[in-house]
Motif scaffolding. Structure first.
Motif, PDB file in Angstrom:
ATOM      1  N   LEU A  12       0.820  -1.210   0.000  1.00 14.55           N
ATOM      2  CA  LEU A  12       0.000   0.000   0.000  1.00 14.55           C
ATOM      3  C   LEU A  12       0.854   1.260   0.000  1.00 14.55           C
ATOM      4  O   LEU A  12       0.497   2.260  -0.633  1.00 14.55           O
ATOM      5  N   PHE A  13       1.987   1.216   0.687  1.00 15.96           N
ATOM      6  CA  PHE A  13       2.831   2.396   0.856  1.00 15.96           C
ATOM      7  C   PHE A  13       4.005   2.428  -0.122  1.00 15.96           C
ATOM      8  O   PHE A  13       4.924   3.226   0.063  1.00 15.96           O
ATOM      9  N   ARG A  14       3.962   1.620  -1.153  1.00 12.27           N
ATOM     10  CA  ARG A  14       5.053   1.640  -2.120  1.00 12.27           C
ATOM     11  C   ARG A  14       5.068   2.983  -2.845  1.00 12.27           C
ATOM     12  O   ARG A  14       4.079   3.710  -2.908  1.00 12.27           O
ATOM     13  N   ALA A  15       6.227   3.352  -3.402  1.00 12.89           N
ATOM     14  CA  ALA A  15       6.374   4.637  -4.085  1.00 12.89           C
ATOM     15  C   ALA A  15       5.449   4.704  -5.306  1.00 12.89           C
ATOM     16  O   ALA A  15       5.263   3.690  -5.996  1.00 12.89           O
ATOM     17  N   PHE A  18       0.389   8.193  -2.205  1.00 13.77           N
ATOM     18  CA  PHE A  18      -0.885   7.697  -2.731  1.00 13.77           C
ATOM     19  C   PHE A  18      -1.374   6.447  -2.006  1.00 13.77           C
ATOM     20  O   PHE A  18      -2.286   5.765  -2.483  1.00 13.77           O
ATOM     21  N   TYR A  19      -0.786   6.163  -0.841  1.00  9.74           N
ATOM     22  CA  TYR A  19      -1.227   4.991  -0.083  1.00  9.74           C
ATOM     23  C   TYR A  19      -2.702   5.079   0.311  1.00  9.74           C
ATOM     24  O   TYR A  19      -3.364   4.070   0.532  1.00  9.74           O
ATOM     25  N   LYS A  20      -3.235   6.323   0.395  1.00  6.38           N
ATOM     26  CA  LYS A  20      -4.618   6.491   0.830  1.00  6.38           C
ATOM     27  C   LYS A  20      -5.592   5.744  -0.074  1.00  6.38           C
ATOM     28  O   LYS A  20      -6.656   5.307   0.368  1.00  6.38           O
ATOM     29  N   THR A  21      -5.252   5.599  -1.349  1.00  9.82           N
ATOM     30  CA  THR A  21      -6.159   4.922  -2.279  1.00  9.82           C
ATOM     31  C   THR A  21      -6.383   3.476  -1.853  1.00  9.82           C
ATOM     32  O   THR A  21      -7.514   2.991  -1.818  1.00  9.82           O
ATOM     33  N   GLY A  22      -5.309   2.786  -1.503  1.00  9.32           N
ATOM     34  CA  GLY A  22      -5.449   1.407  -1.043  1.00  9.32           C
ATOM     35  C   GLY A  22      -6.179   1.309   0.282  1.00  9.32           C
ATOM     36  O   GLY A  22      -6.958   0.369   0.511  1.00  9.32           O
ATOM     37  N   VAL A  23      -5.959   2.283   1.168  1.00 12.44           N
ATOM     38  CA  VAL A  23      -6.642   2.298   2.461  1.00 12.44           C
ATOM     39  C   VAL A  23      -8.155   2.390   2.264  1.00 12.44           C
ATOM     40  O   VAL A  23      -8.934   1.659   2.894  1.00 12.44           O
ATOM     41  N   VAL A  24      -8.583   3.286   1.372  1.00 10.39           N
ATOM     42  CA  VAL A  24     -10.016   3.451   1.147  1.00 10.39           C
ATOM     43  C   VAL A  24     -10.599   2.240   0.424  1.00 10.39           C
ATOM     44  O   VAL A  24     -11.717   1.806   0.711  1.00 10.39           O
ATOM     45  N   LEU A  25      -9.854   1.666  -0.516  1.00  7.49           N
ATOM     46  CA  LEU A  25     -10.310   0.434  -1.161  1.00  7.49           C
ATOM     47  C   LEU A  25     -10.633  -0.626  -0.110  1.00  7.49           C
ATOM     48  O   LEU A  25     -11.701  -1.262  -0.148  1.00  7.49           O
ATOM     49  N   LEU A  26      -9.719  -0.828   0.844  1.00  8.76           N
ATOM     50  CA  LEU A  26      -9.924  -1.872   1.845  1.00  8.76           C
ATOM     51  C   LEU A  26     -11.087  -1.543   2.770  1.00  8.76           C
ATOM     52  O   LEU A  26     -11.796  -2.449   3.220  1.00  8.76           O
ATOM     53  N   ALA A  27     -11.311  -0.264   3.061  1.00  9.85           N
ATOM     54  CA  ALA A  27     -12.470   0.115   3.873  1.00  9.85           C
ATOM     55  C   ALA A  27     -13.766  -0.241   3.155  1.00  9.85           C
ATOM     56  O   ALA A  27     -14.732  -0.708   3.775  1.00  9.85           O
ATOM     57  N   THR A  52     -15.109   5.732  -3.663  1.00  6.59           N
ATOM     58  CA  THR A  52     -14.940   7.078  -4.192  1.00  6.59           C
ATOM     59  C   THR A  52     -14.157   7.880  -3.166  1.00  6.59           C
ATOM     60  O   THR A  52     -14.381   7.729  -1.965  1.00  6.59           O
ATOM     61  N   MET A  53     -13.243   8.738  -3.632  1.00  4.34           N
ATOM     62  CA  MET A  53     -12.424   9.518  -2.722  1.00  4.34           C
ATOM     63  C   MET A  53     -12.524  10.994  -3.051  1.00  4.34           C
ATOM     64  O   MET A  53     -12.803  11.366  -4.191  1.00  4.34           O
ATOM     65  N   VAL A  54     -12.296  11.841  -2.054  1.00  2.00           N
ATOM     66  CA  VAL A  54     -12.274  13.265  -2.335  1.00  2.00           C
ATOM     67  C   VAL A  54     -11.120  13.551  -3.294  1.00  2.00           C
ATOM     68  O   VAL A  54     -10.063  12.921  -3.244  1.00  2.00           O
ATOM     69  N   GLY A  55     -11.361  14.473  -4.224  1.00  2.00           N
ATOM     70  CA  GLY A  55     -10.358  14.794  -5.219  1.00  2.00           C
ATOM     71  C   GLY A  55     -10.190  13.742  -6.295  1.00  2.00           C
ATOM     72  O   GLY A  55      -9.256  13.814  -7.097  1.00  2.00           O
ATOM     73  N   GLY A  56     -11.084  12.751  -6.322  1.00  2.00           N
ATOM     74  CA  GLY A  56     -10.962  11.696  -7.331  1.00  2.00           C
ATOM     75  C   GLY A  56      -9.739  10.817  -7.164  1.00  2.00           C
ATOM     76  O   GLY A  56      -9.282  10.168  -8.113  1.00  2.00           O
ATOM     77  N   LEU A  57      -9.221  10.719  -5.930  1.00  2.30           N
ATOM     78  CA  LEU A  57      -7.957  10.014  -5.717  1.00  2.30           C
ATOM     79  C   LEU A  57      -8.082   8.501  -5.853  1.00  2.30           C
ATOM     80  O   LEU A  57      -7.071   7.787  -5.828  1.00  2.30           O
ATOM     81  N   GLN A  58      -9.308   7.988  -6.030  1.00  7.79           N
ATOM     82  CA  GLN A  58      -9.449   6.551  -6.276  1.00  7.79           C
ATOM     83  C   GLN A  58      -8.750   6.127  -7.563  1.00  7.79           C
ATOM     84  O   GLN A  58      -8.475   4.937  -7.762  1.00  7.79           O
ATOM     85  N   SER A  59      -8.427   7.085  -8.411  1.00  7.78           N
ATOM     86  CA  SER A  59      -7.737   6.766  -9.669  1.00  7.78           C
ATOM     87  C   SER A  59      -6.214   6.817  -9.535  1.00  7.78           C
ATOM     88  O   SER A  59      -5.506   6.621 -10.523  1.00  7.78           O
ATOM     89  N   ALA A  60      -5.700   7.042  -8.319  1.00  8.31           N
ATOM     90  CA  ALA A  60      -4.266   7.265  -8.153  1.00  8.31           C
ATOM     91  C   ALA A  60      -3.437   5.984  -8.189  1.00  8.31           C
ATOM     92  O   ALA A  60      -2.211   6.053  -8.295  1.00  8.31           O
ATOM     93  N   ARG A  61      -4.057   4.833  -8.079  1.00 11.36           N
ATOM     94  CA  ARG A  61      -3.333   3.562  -8.152  1.00 11.36           C
ATOM     95  C   ARG A  61      -3.909   2.727  -9.289  1.00 11.36           C
ATOM     96  O   ARG A  61      -5.099   2.825  -9.619  1.00 11.36           O
ATOM     97  N   SER A  62      -3.061   1.888  -9.858  1.00 15.29           N
ATOM     98  CA  SER A  62      -3.471   1.060 -10.992  1.00 15.29           C
ATOM     99  C   SER A  62      -4.381  -0.079 -10.549  1.00 15.29           C
ATOM    100  O   SER A  62      -4.417  -0.455  -9.365  1.00 15.29           O
ATOM    101  N   LEU A  63      -5.098  -0.643 -11.507  1.00 18.57           N
ATOM    102  CA  LEU A  63      -5.962  -1.782 -11.198  1.00 18.57           C
ATOM    103  C   LEU A  63      -5.169  -2.981 -10.688  1.00 18.57           C
ATOM    104  O   LEU A  63      -5.568  -3.617  -9.703  1.00 18.57           O
TER     105      LEU A  63
END
Length: 387
Positions: free
Chosen positions: A313-316, A320-329, A339-350
């Protein structure tokens, strides 16, 4: 349970068979006594709000506060309005201030521990003098203290830009600590979490920066409850905590080495204020209860298997580790959407998200594995990976 077809980073598909056992970590239990543990908590966006990436954050307050009650129910403290809450990455000061007010009131209602971030992010982009930066810190400190929450003096992008050397940091933090009515937590956030903080404490040489940091603490030890160190360098944290004045705690913010740092050694240990304890909250609380009995091996047996997930989750780029945190929630059922504020759900790859799901399922993180699998399948299908 049928398989989930997960895309791999190098191409191809992995057929993952979800586990069937539910997680066994239930709310309640004895208070945590051997370590003070804060989970830095994420915010839940309002998915129905008509926003753009430049809009102020639209927060689902009910879901956001419900997640904090979940953490408190397991005996954890909540670290509020920190970088895990997308502070400076989608959540502006107005949103953070409202979050602090609401969470602090909620903490009082459930007798939960809470510490809130104090920064300077109400300042507009651009150059500011030290007096302006200090005044911004004072405004936020006053708000946090007015709610009854503990203050966390966070690293400031504006201070990093304005300071001309270590003396400016010593003067600014010395002034703020004299202002504080109760002991605070000092936060050293490394540039891997925020590139704008490169050279904090007046030097890119970490040894020199450490000396300035320690000078700040030594000048006002009665005003420093502890330090949160987020440098992802276990050796440096251990060396630093051994040099702290008596009574000043070290709260690890190292999401790569937290089991060994919390377990400690013959010279001491770290408490915790961690973003990874957002998804790991119930498991982390159970591990600390085991440690409370003196069973370090049992503690490590519970937490060590989670390190691979945390490092993923915290890899470089780490911020952008927050994206994985919200996915798991979302997968765990703590919110109804990804969905994340600022559209950050798109910050990590599928593939990154798919591997996060696989690792989380592997350590038994999901209260309802069938729900997690169903939601993961829906996400993959929407993104063109038929199930």
């Amino acid at each position: 349970m049928s398989t989930v077809l997960l895309p791999l980073a190098g191409g191809g598909i992995h057929a993952h068979t979800p586990r069937t056992e539910t997680s066994s970590y239930v709310p309640g239990g004895s208070p945590l006594v051997s370590r003070t543990v804060f989970s830095a908590a994420h915010v839940v966006a309002d998915p129905r709000a008509d926003t753009s990436p430049d809009s102020p954050a639209a927060v689902d307050w009910d879901a956001t506060l419900a997640f904090r009650r979940h953490l408190w129910s397991h005996g954890l403290g909540v670290a509020e309005a920190m970088d895990t809450a997308q502070r400076g990455m989608g959540l502006d000061w107005a949103g953070a201030a409202e979050l602090i007010r609401r969470s602090a009131a909620e903490a009082k209602s459930v007798d939960g521990a809470i510490a809130c971030g104090v920064g300077t992010d109400q300042l507009p982009p651009g150059a500011h003098d030290l007096a302006t930066v200090t005044a911004a810190y004072e405004q936020q400190l006053a708000l946090v203290e007015s709610t009854g929450a503990q203050a966390v003096l966070m690293a400031s992008r504006a201070l990093a830009a304005a300071a001309r050397g270590s003396e400016d940091y010593l003067a600014t933090y010395g002034h703020l600590l004299r202002q504080a009515t109760e002991p605070v937590i000092l936060h050293w956030l490394g540039p891997m979490f925020d590139p704008a903080l490169e050279g904090y404490w007046g030097s890119t040489d970490l040894d020199a920066a450490t000396e300035t940091f320690l000078q700040v603490i030594a000048a006002h030890p009665e005003k420093v409850d502890g330090i949160k160190v987020s440098l992802l360098d276990a050796r440096r944290e251990i060396d630093l905590r051994r040099r702290l004045p008596e009574g000043v705690r070290c709260y690890t913010g190292d999401d790569f080495h937290y089991p060994e740092l919390i377990a400690g050694d013959e010279h001491g240990f770290s408490h915790a204020l961690l973003g990874i304890f957002d998804p790991l909250g119930p498991l982390a609380a159970e591990a600390v209860r085991v440690l409370d009995t003196g069973d370090r091996d049992g503690f490590r047996k519970l937490l060590d298997p989670t390190v691979e997930l945390s490092r993923h989750l915290f890899r470089a780029p780490t911020r952008f580790y927050k994206t994985g945190v919200v996915l798991l929630a979302w997968l765990a059922g703590h919110q109804s959407h990804f969905t994340m504020v600022g559209g950050l759900q798109s910050a990590r790859s599928l593939p990154h998200l798919a591997h996060a799901y696989r690792l989380a399922d592997g350590v038994g993180l999901f209260p309802d594995p069938a729900l997690a699998a169903s939601r993961m399948r829906s996400l993959l299908t929407v993104h063109g990976v038929p199930q």
